[in-house]
Design a protein around this motif. Structure first.
Motif, PDB file in Angstrom:
ATOM      1  N   ALA A 271      65.649   1.462  17.674  1.00  0.00           N
ATOM      2  CA  ALA A 271      64.885   0.615  16.755  1.00  0.00           C
ATOM      3  C   ALA A 271      63.537   1.249  16.428  1.00  0.00           C
ATOM      4  O   ALA A 271      63.119   1.304  15.258  1.00  0.00           O
ATOM      5  CB  ALA A 271      64.688  -0.769  17.368  1.00  0.00           C
ATOM      6  N   THR A 272      62.850   1.748  17.438  1.00  0.00           N
ATOM      7  CA  THR A 272      61.556   2.387  17.214  1.00  0.00           C
ATOM      8  C   THR A 272      61.697   3.643  16.376  1.00  0.00           C
ATOM      9  O   THR A 272      60.890   3.913  15.480  1.00  0.00           O
ATOM     10  CB  THR A 272      60.904   2.736  18.561  1.00  0.00           C
ATOM     11  OG1 THR A 272      60.802   1.540  19.346  1.00  0.00           O
ATOM     12  CG2 THR A 272      59.533   3.332  18.368  1.00  0.00           C
TER      13      THR A 272
ATOM     14  N   SER B  47      66.043  -2.525  12.613  1.00  0.00           N
ATOM     15  CA  SER B  47      65.300  -2.476  13.877  1.00  0.00           C
ATOM     16  C   SER B  47      65.238  -3.853  14.532  1.00  0.00           C
ATOM     17  O   SER B  47      65.337  -3.973  15.762  1.00  0.00           O
ATOM     18  CB  SER B  47      63.882  -1.943  13.631  1.00  0.00           C
ATOM     19  OG  SER B  47      63.912  -0.655  13.069  1.00  0.00           O
ATOM     20  N   LYS B  48      65.087  -4.890  13.711  1.00  0.00           N
ATOM     21  CA  LYS B  48      65.012  -6.248  14.261  1.00  0.00           C
ATOM     22  C   LYS B  48      66.324  -6.634  14.935  1.00  0.00           C
ATOM     23  O   LYS B  48      66.337  -7.249  16.012  1.00  0.00           O
ATOM     24  CB  LYS B  48      64.679  -7.234  13.147  1.00  0.00           C
ATOM     25  CG  LYS B  48      64.405  -8.655  13.638  1.00  0.00           C
ATOM     26  CD  LYS B  48      64.152  -9.576  12.464  1.00  0.00           C
ATOM     27  CE  LYS B  48      62.919  -9.159  11.689  1.00  0.00           C
ATOM     28  NZ  LYS B  48      62.616 -10.107  10.594  1.00  0.00           N
TER      29      LYS B  48
ATOM     30  N   ALA C 269      65.134  -0.947   6.828  1.00  0.00           N
ATOM     31  CA  ALA C 269      64.854  -0.366   8.148  1.00  0.00           C
ATOM     32  C   ALA C 269      64.290  -1.416   9.100  1.00  0.00           C
ATOM     33  O   ALA C 269      64.635  -1.443  10.290  1.00  0.00           O
ATOM     34  CB  ALA C 269      63.889   0.810   8.003  1.00  0.00           C
ATOM     35  N   THR C 270      63.432  -2.281   8.592  1.00  0.00           N
ATOM     36  CA  THR C 270      62.852  -3.325   9.442  1.00  0.00           C
ATOM     37  C   THR C 270      63.913  -4.291   9.943  1.00  0.00           C
ATOM     38  O   THR C 270      63.911  -4.686  11.122  1.00  0.00           O
ATOM     39  CB  THR C 270      61.773  -4.086   8.664  1.00  0.00           C
ATOM     40  OG1 THR C 270      60.771  -3.169   8.210  1.00  0.00           O
ATOM     41  CG2 THR C 270      61.132  -5.147   9.531  1.00  0.00           C
ATOM     42  N   GLU C 271      64.830  -4.661   9.070  1.00  0.00           N
ATOM     43  CA  GLU C 271      65.892  -5.580   9.478  1.00  0.00           C
ATOM     44  C   GLU C 271      66.845  -4.923  10.472  1.00  0.00           C
ATOM     45  O   GLU C 271      67.311  -5.571  11.426  1.00  0.00           O
ATOM     46  CB  GLU C 271      66.670  -6.063   8.251  1.00  0.00           C
ATOM     47  CG  GLU C 271      65.863  -6.937   7.307  1.00  0.00           C
ATOM     48  CD  GLU C 271      65.362  -8.208   7.974  1.00  0.00           C
ATOM     49  OE1 GLU C 271      66.083  -8.731   8.858  1.00  0.00           O
ATOM     50  OE2 GLU C 271      64.262  -8.669   7.637  1.00  0.00           O
TER      51      GLU C 271
ATOM     52  N   VAL D  12      62.027   0.071   3.267  1.00  0.00           N
ATOM     53  CA  VAL D  12      61.281  -0.380   4.445  1.00  0.00           C
ATOM     54  C   VAL D  12      61.848  -1.693   4.954  1.00  0.00           C
ATOM     55  O   VAL D  12      61.965  -1.915   6.174  1.00  0.00           O
ATOM     56  CB  VAL D  12      59.788  -0.510   4.100  1.00  0.00           C
ATOM     57  CG1 VAL D  12      59.032  -1.199   5.219  1.00  0.00           C
ATOM     58  CG2 VAL D  12      59.181   0.862   3.830  1.00  0.00           C
ATOM     59  N   ARG D  13      62.222  -2.569   4.053  1.00  0.00           N
ATOM     60  CA  ARG D  13      62.810  -3.843   4.470  1.00  0.00           C
ATOM     61  C   ARG D  13      64.151  -3.646   5.159  1.00  0.00           C
ATOM     62  O   ARG D  13      64.444  -4.309   6.169  1.00  0.00           O
ATOM     63  CB  ARG D  13      62.963  -4.754   3.261  1.00  0.00           C
ATOM     64  CG  ARG D  13      61.634  -5.332   2.742  1.00  0.00           C
ATOM     65  CD  ARG D  13      61.800  -5.959   1.381  1.00  0.00           C
ATOM     66  NE  ARG D  13      62.864  -6.938   1.373  1.00  0.00           N
ATOM     67  CZ  ARG D  13      63.464  -7.386   0.259  1.00  0.00           C
ATOM     68  NH1 ARG D  13      63.076  -6.927  -0.916  1.00  0.00           N
ATOM     69  NH2 ARG D  13      64.414  -8.279   0.332  1.00  0.00           N
TER      70      ARG D  13
ATOM     71  N   GLU E  13      62.456   2.743  12.550  1.00  0.00           N
ATOM     72  CA  GLU E  13      61.296   2.173  11.851  1.00  0.00           C
ATOM     73  C   GLU E  13      60.202   3.223  11.639  1.00  0.00           C
ATOM     74  O   GLU E  13      59.595   3.291  10.558  1.00  0.00           O
ATOM     75  CB  GLU E  13      60.754   0.992  12.654  1.00  0.00           C
ATOM     76  CG  GLU E  13      59.849   0.079  11.846  1.00  0.00           C
ATOM     77  CD  GLU E  13      59.637  -1.257  12.532  1.00  0.00           C
ATOM     78  OE1 GLU E  13      58.964  -2.120  11.934  1.00  0.00           O
ATOM     79  OE2 GLU E  13      60.151  -1.442  13.656  1.00  0.00           O
TER      80      GLU E  13
ATOM     81  N   VAL F 126      61.302   5.781   8.795  1.00  0.00           N
ATOM     82  CA  VAL F 126      61.145   5.279   7.424  1.00  0.00           C
ATOM     83  C   VAL F 126      59.668   5.191   7.057  1.00  0.00           C
ATOM     84  O   VAL F 126      59.285   5.515   5.918  1.00  0.00           O
ATOM     85  CB  VAL F 126      61.840   3.909   7.295  1.00  0.00           C
ATOM     86  CG1 VAL F 126      61.572   3.300   5.924  1.00  0.00           C
ATOM     87  CG2 VAL F 126      63.340   4.063   7.504  1.00  0.00           C
ATOM     88  N   SER F 127      58.839   4.787   7.986  1.00  0.00           N
ATOM     89  CA  SER F 127      57.398   4.727   7.694  1.00  0.00           C
ATOM     90  C   SER F 127      56.838   6.104   7.390  1.00  0.00           C
ATOM     91  O   SER F 127      56.025   6.268   6.471  1.00  0.00           O
ATOM     92  CB  SER F 127      56.659   4.113   8.891  1.00  0.00           C
ATOM     93  OG  SER F 127      57.108   2.797   9.144  1.00  0.00           O
TER      94      SER F 127
END
Length: 535
Positions: A237-238, A353-354, A349-351, A346-347, A241, A244-245
């Motif tokens: 997950a880390t 990782s979540k 990747a965030t989902e 980004v969204r 994220e 992508v950042s």
């Protein structure tokens, strides 16, 4: 008058040389002391770092020291030494070999060593009983033939996969003990005391090892495997994220807060723990299968399901490696083009990782995952990414305007980037005209290599701006698709391990407690005030 002055000058020169020699010697001693102090300081830092990262290693080292001290009493105390004699060395060897870091590894090696020794002693005793009733010549032939047959069978059995995996050490101890007892019994009249003393001392060593490993601050292989699986999910997950950042990070933009070097190290560290986990998963699962049920979760854990989950995570980790490779690609999409798709990527990747963090939290808490762990936010982010790509057809499709524009840029870049192609061809023609007829025919028959596309020429192609981002977006979509495989394995793990059912109220309470802990820690309160605030 001259002699006193000469004598004075010589004495001054001698004093000066002695002073210089003394200063040089002191300087060398100071350098030597600095080297020694630096060496010991580096050793101390290494020791401190290992103990700080995992304090259990310090405890294990203390347990090994205590176990060796206990078995050494077999030599120190006279009554014990008279009872076992020189065979007490077998107890010391057993402690050194058997006592491992985790209880499962100690149980595996201890039981293998004890069972192998018992079988080898019993078999050697039976062979000795049969052989001693015959003559000396037949006895030598019989013992030699027995050693050959047992050595052949035991070595061949070690090649079986199940034996190799679980009982390889036991077979090795059996073979070693059988040969030692059988061969030494040829010169001994009574082999029973020898086998009895060795079995007794090995039992003492195994008992001390099991006591130290299971009773005194035990380290369980099952718990290590459980926490290792959680860390792998959190690392992925880390890594995703952060990747992508960093991909959408513009280094030329003022006020950027991302440390590129540390972020890349974080990315590689996140997926390496997954890619390097195959042998660790299998070893921990094997040792965990030897361990007794030691916690309030007294049901049998499906350790092989952790191995299956680790396999699925490694396949997911390959996509993370490819995603990281997009950051190191020679051909990059311009920041202006990336900015068009930054928000949906980004969204997504965030989902992703979540979801991975939610699965890690469920495994850590021995709880079933939520039925809607794949929320609608991920599907909406994928839909928005698809819409953003469709809204920019000129970046992905060939058009007449783009074709003429890129064709002009291609021709200009070709002439600029490869200036040596024309000069090389002209030199070749000039050389061919100046040579004689035979050389002219020989040169004319040789094939002339065509100049290849350079990096600048490749960058001028029509699809070069969109192609790197297309690979990046495809990897994100692939990860979203592979999430279902991970969720299926986690659900199967919860079903086989009888995890507690998902309760939304308990989860919300747990989340609030974690948030409270983080907020209190950020305020730097004392430990007793932290506990009061959380309660």
């Amino acid at each position: 008058m001259v002699l006193p002055q000469l004598h004075l000058a010589m004495s001054l020169a001698g004093d000066l040389s002695f002073h210089e020699t003394k200063q040089s010697w002191l300087k060398r001693m100071a350098n030597f002391v600095d080297i020694i102090s630096t060496f010991f300081a580096s050793i101390w830092k290494s020791w401190y770092r290992v103990g700080r990262d995992d304090p259990r290693k310090v405890v294990h080292a203390v347990k090994v020291g205590v176990a060796l001290t206990l078995v050494s009493f077999l030599y120190i105390f006279e009554p014990l030494f008279k009872g076992v004699g020189k065979n007490a060395m077998w107890a010391v060897m057993t402690v050194v070999v058997v006592l491992e870091f985790t209880a499962g590894a100690t149980l595996c090696k201890g039981l293998n060593r004890g069972f192998g020794t018992l079988c080898a002693g019993s078999l050697a005793f039976l062979i000795e009983v049969v052989a001693e009733r015959s003559g000396k010549t037949f006895r030598a032939v019989f013992v030699g033939l027995s050693v050959f047959i047992i050595g052949f069978v035991a070595t061949y059995v070690r090649f079986f996969p199940k034996i190799k995996k679980n009982f390889d050490y036991g077979v090795l101890v059996f073979l070693l003990t059988f040969n030692l007892i059988s061969v030494s019994s040829f010169r001994e009249e009574n082999v029973v005391p020898l086998a009895r003393d060795r079995l007794f001392t090995i039992a003492i060593g195994c008992g001390i090892c099991l006591f130290m490993s299971i009773v005194i601050f035990p380290n369980w292989s099952g718990e290590d495997l459980h926490e290792y699986t959680v860390r792998k999910l959190e690392g992925l997950a880390t890594s995703i994220e952060a990747c992508v950042s960093l991909y959408f990070h513009d280094q030329e933009k003022e006020g950027s807060t991302i440390d590129v070097k540390s972020t890349k190290e974080m990315i590689s560290k996140g997926y390496r723990i997954v890619l390097d986990s195959k042998s660790s998963d299998e070893t921990l699962a094997m040792f965990a299968s030897w361990e007794p049920r030691h916690s309030r979760h007294c049901y049998k854990y499906p350790w092989q399901q952790y191995v299956k989950l680790g396999t699925v995570l490694r396949h997911f980790g390959y996509s993370a490696v490819s995603l990281h490779g997009c950051l190191e690609s020679e051909i990059q999409t311009p920041p202006s083009v990336r900015a068009l798709f930054q928000d949906p990527c980004v969204r997504v990747a965030t989902e992703i990782s979540k979801v991975l963090l939610d699965l890690a939290s469920c495994i850590r808490a021995h709880r079933r995952c939520s039925p809607d762990v794949l929320s609608d936010h991920l599907h909406q982010a994928l839909h928005d990414l698809n819409s953003a790509i469709r809204s920019q057809p000129r970046l992905f499709l060939n058009s007449k305007n783009n074709r003429s524009t890129f064709k002009h840029a291609f021709n200009s870049n070709w002439m600029v980037s490869l200036p040596s192609a024309k000069s090389d061809a002209a030199a070749l023609v000039e050389k061919r005209n100046n040579n004689n007829n035979s050389n002219e025919n020989r040169v004319r028959d040789q094939p002339v290599l065509r100049p290849t596309l350079s990096k600048i020429a490749m960058l001028s192609l029509e699809f070069s701006e969109a192609l790197p981002f297309a690979a990046f977006a495809a990897l994100l979509v692939e990860m979203a698709a592979r999430l279902e495989l991970i969720i299926e394995e986690v659900e199967e793990l919860g079903r086989q391990a009888s995890f507690k059912e998902f309760d939304e109220e308990l989860v919300s309470i747990e989340v609030r407690r974690n948030e409270t802990k983080e907020n209190v820690k950020n305020r730097d309160l004392p430990s007793h005030e932290v506990s009061q605030a959380v309660d």
